[in-house]
Motif scaffolding. Structure first.
Motif, short mmCIF file in Angstrom:
data_model
loop_
_atom_site.label_atom_id
_atom_site.label_comp_id
_atom_site.label_asym_id
_atom_site.label_seq_id
_atom_site.Cartn_x
_atom_site.Cartn_y
_atom_site.Cartn_z
N SER A 196 0.84 -1.21 0.00
CA SER A 196 0.00 0.00 0.00
C SER A 196 0.87 1.26 0.00
O SER A 196 0.38 2.35 -0.26
CB SER A 196 -1.00 -0.01 1.16
N PHE A 197 2.15 1.11 0.27
CA PHE A 197 3.18 2.15 0.09
C PHE A 197 4.51 1.44 0.26
O PHE A 197 4.55 0.29 0.75
CB PHE A 197 3.02 3.31 1.11
N SER A 198 5.61 2.07 -0.12
CA SER A 198 6.91 1.43 0.00
C SER A 198 7.23 1.19 1.46
O SER A 198 7.15 2.11 2.28
CB SER A 198 8.00 2.31 -0.60
N MET A 227 9.37 -0.34 11.78
CA MET A 227 8.90 -1.00 10.55
C MET A 227 7.48 -0.52 10.27
O MET A 227 6.58 -0.74 11.10
CB MET A 227 8.90 -2.52 10.72
N ASP A 228 7.29 0.14 9.14
CA ASP A 228 5.98 0.70 8.78
C ASP A 228 5.64 0.16 7.40
O ASP A 228 6.35 0.45 6.43
CB ASP A 228 6.08 2.24 8.77
N PHE A 229 4.61 -0.63 7.31
CA PHE A 229 4.30 -1.28 6.03
C PHE A 229 2.82 -1.64 5.94
O PHE A 229 2.09 -1.60 6.94
CB PHE A 229 5.17 -2.53 5.84
N SER A 239 -3.88 -2.24 4.23
CA SER A 239 -3.51 -2.25 5.65
C SER A 239 -2.35 -1.28 5.83
O SER A 239 -1.69 -0.90 4.85
CB SER A 239 -3.09 -3.66 6.08
N ASP A 240 -2.10 -0.90 7.08
CA ASP A 240 -1.03 0.07 7.37
C ASP A 240 -0.65 -0.10 8.84
O ASP A 240 -1.43 0.26 9.73
CB ASP A 240 -1.56 1.49 7.10
N ILE A 241 0.49 -0.69 9.08
CA ILE A 241 0.88 -0.99 10.46
C ILE A 241 2.28 -0.47 10.71
O ILE A 241 3.12 -0.45 9.80
CB ILE A 241 0.82 -2.52 10.72
N THR A 242 2.55 -0.03 11.94
CA THR A 242 3.93 0.25 12.35
C THR A 242 4.17 -0.43 13.69
O THR A 242 3.35 -0.34 14.61
CB THR A 242 4.18 1.76 12.52
N ARG A 243 5.31 -1.12 13.76
CA ARG A 243 5.78 -1.63 15.03
C ARG A 243 7.24 -1.20 15.17
O ARG A 243 7.99 -1.20 14.19
CB ARG A 243 5.70 -3.16 15.10
N ASP A 331 -4.02 4.84 14.18
CA ASP A 331 -3.69 5.42 15.49
C ASP A 331 -2.17 5.25 15.59
O ASP A 331 -1.70 4.16 15.89
CB ASP A 331 -4.44 4.61 16.56
N GLU A 332 -1.43 6.32 15.21
CA GLU A 332 0.02 6.14 15.05
C GLU A 332 0.86 7.28 15.64
O GLU A 332 1.51 8.02 14.92
CB GLU A 332 0.37 5.95 13.58
N PRO A 333 0.82 7.39 16.98
CA PRO A 333 1.68 8.40 17.60
C PRO A 333 3.16 8.01 17.45
O PRO A 333 3.48 6.83 17.25
CB PRO A 333 1.26 8.36 19.07
N ILE A 345 4.20 3.64 16.84
CA ILE A 345 3.37 2.43 16.97
C ILE A 345 2.04 2.74 16.30
O ILE A 345 1.35 3.69 16.69
CB ILE A 345 3.16 2.04 18.45
N GLU A 346 1.72 1.96 15.28
CA GLU A 346 0.54 2.27 14.47
C GLU A 346 -0.42 1.08 14.41
O GLU A 346 -0.03 -0.03 14.06
CB GLU A 346 0.96 2.62 13.04
N ASP A 347 -1.67 1.36 14.77
CA ASP A 347 -2.74 0.38 14.61
C ASP A 347 -3.81 0.93 13.69
O ASP A 347 -3.96 2.15 13.54
CB ASP A 347 -3.37 0.07 15.99
MN MN Z 1 2.05 3.34 8.33
#
Ligand code: MN
Ligand code: GLY
Ligand code: MN
Length: 367
Positions: A196-198, A227-229, A239-243, A331-333, A345-347
């Motif tokens: 959904s993005f690089s 890691m944001d992917f 989807s869009d998650i960051t851990r 939700d990615e502060p 951290i992104e949910d």
């Molecule tokens: Mn993201």
């Protein structure tokens, strides 16, 4: 699909137009479509077409690469073929005529999506009176239907699995690109048709750059890796998650641990506050106030989140539209400190009558 079309058709008189033209085209380097309004309305997921919607007609104008797909994917749309060697505008005029429109008919175009050059061509060639519109379909896309939420839930479940697999294989000495490769490959393995993005993999000092350009830097023990992917899954939903994780072999510094726990608490406070009717600015404020209170306000340098759907950054009227049931938001502060490191951290959350449902169930870091 029909319901979406009907909602747009009902909006046409209010916009004082007899019809709306939507154009989708390949975007930049990829063959990904640049206008998901077309997919949303018609089901057509190809990269090049023009759609015309009037009060009682829906037509899709496409070249031979897409005739078969139009018939399969856009069943409720009448196909108007662009024959090889013919001008696109000729076929659009054919569609306008089939819909009973004439040179005097006011027909909308999406002014925020149509390149100036194409608008000039349409002005010259089309037998219609073109009227600029903005956001007619985007408005419909703001709140997701149950079917869309189910697709987003599945996309986030697969993406969470990718995270768990990748964090398990991370070792010092691997490069950011190695990690990105593992992410991208596993997204595909778990059903994504594209990113959904690089993918962003930001290690050590690079973690302090919110949108770092993933590169050849080698991971070192104990340092943070952001890691944001996300993937585009079947049906087009993203989807869009960051851990943020820590490279095995050494304990993270006390400072990084402190920052991590603040960001996680801000993420959880915002999720708790996400209830039907809240405005985006108030949702953002919950996380921002928390980070501010902890003394890191100036290091949270971006917005809390964004709408998610057929695009990783889905359209939403942030100023005026409340986050009601069916809104899907990230939700990615984050806290980013030059020379120290960063944490995000992104949910992905969906607003329900009960509050917020977390779609990205990937675990957080355990110290
Ligand atoms: Mn993201
Ligand atoms: N990196 C894109 C986003 O999380 O919004
Ligand atoms: Mn995001």
């Amino acid at each position: 699909m029909n319901k979406r079309l009907k909602r747009l058709q009902a909006a046409l008189p209010k916009a004082k137009i007899k019809g709306l033209l939507l154009r989708v085209n390949e975007s930049g380097q990829s063959t990904q479509p640049n206008n998901q309004n077309v997919l949303y309305l018609s089901g057509f997921g190809g990269s090049t077409a023009v759609v015309l919607v009037t009060a009682d007609k829906a037509l899709i104008v496409a070249d031979a690469r897409y005739w078969a797909r139009c018939k399969i994917e856009a069943k409720q749309f009448e196909l108007v073929k662009i024959e090889r060697g013919n001008k696109v505008s000729g076929a659009i005029n054919q569609a306008l005529a089939i819909a009973g429109l004439t040179a005097k008919s006011k027909v909308g175009f999406e002014s925020h999506r149509l390149p100036h050059q194409i608008w000039q061509d349409w002005q010259k060639d089309l037998k219609a009176t073109l009227v600029a519109t903005t956001g007619l379909v985007e408005e419909l896309r703001q709140y997701k239907e149950a079917g869309e939420i189910a697709q987003l839930r599945a996309a986030c479940k697969a993406t969470s699995k990718v995270y768990e697999e990748v964090v398990a294989l991370m070792q010092p000495g691997m490069t950011e690109n190695d990690i990105a490769f593992e992410i991208d490959m596993r997204l595909r393995k778990h059903g994504a048709v594209d990113n959904s993005f690089s993918s962003i993999v930001a290690s050590g000092p690079n973690s302090a750059i919110p949108h770092h350009a993933t590169g050849e830097r080698k991971l070192k023990s104990g340092e943070p890796v952001v890691m944001d992917f996300g993937g585009v899954f079947c049906g087009g939903y993203c989807s869009d998650i960051t851990r943020t994780v820590f490279v095995p072999g050494k304990a993270p510094t006390a400072k990084m641990k402190e920052i991590y726990n603040i960001v996680l608490a801000a993420n959880q406070a915002a999720r708790k506050a996400l209830k039907p009717g809240i405005m985006y600015r108030d949702y953002d404020k919950v996380a921002r106030d928390y980070i501010q209170e902890k003394g890191y306000g100036k290091y949270f340098s971006h917005g809390l989140g964004h709408s998610l759907g057929l695009e990783a950054h889905d359209p939403f009227d942030y100023e005026h539209a409340p986050l009601d049931v069916g809104a899907v938001f990230t939700d990615e502060p984050g806290i980013y400190i030059d020379g120290v490191g960063g944490v995000r951290i992104e949910d992905d959350l969906v607003v329900t009558t009960a509050g917020a449902e977390r779609l990205t169930m990937a675990p957080y870091w355990k110290f």
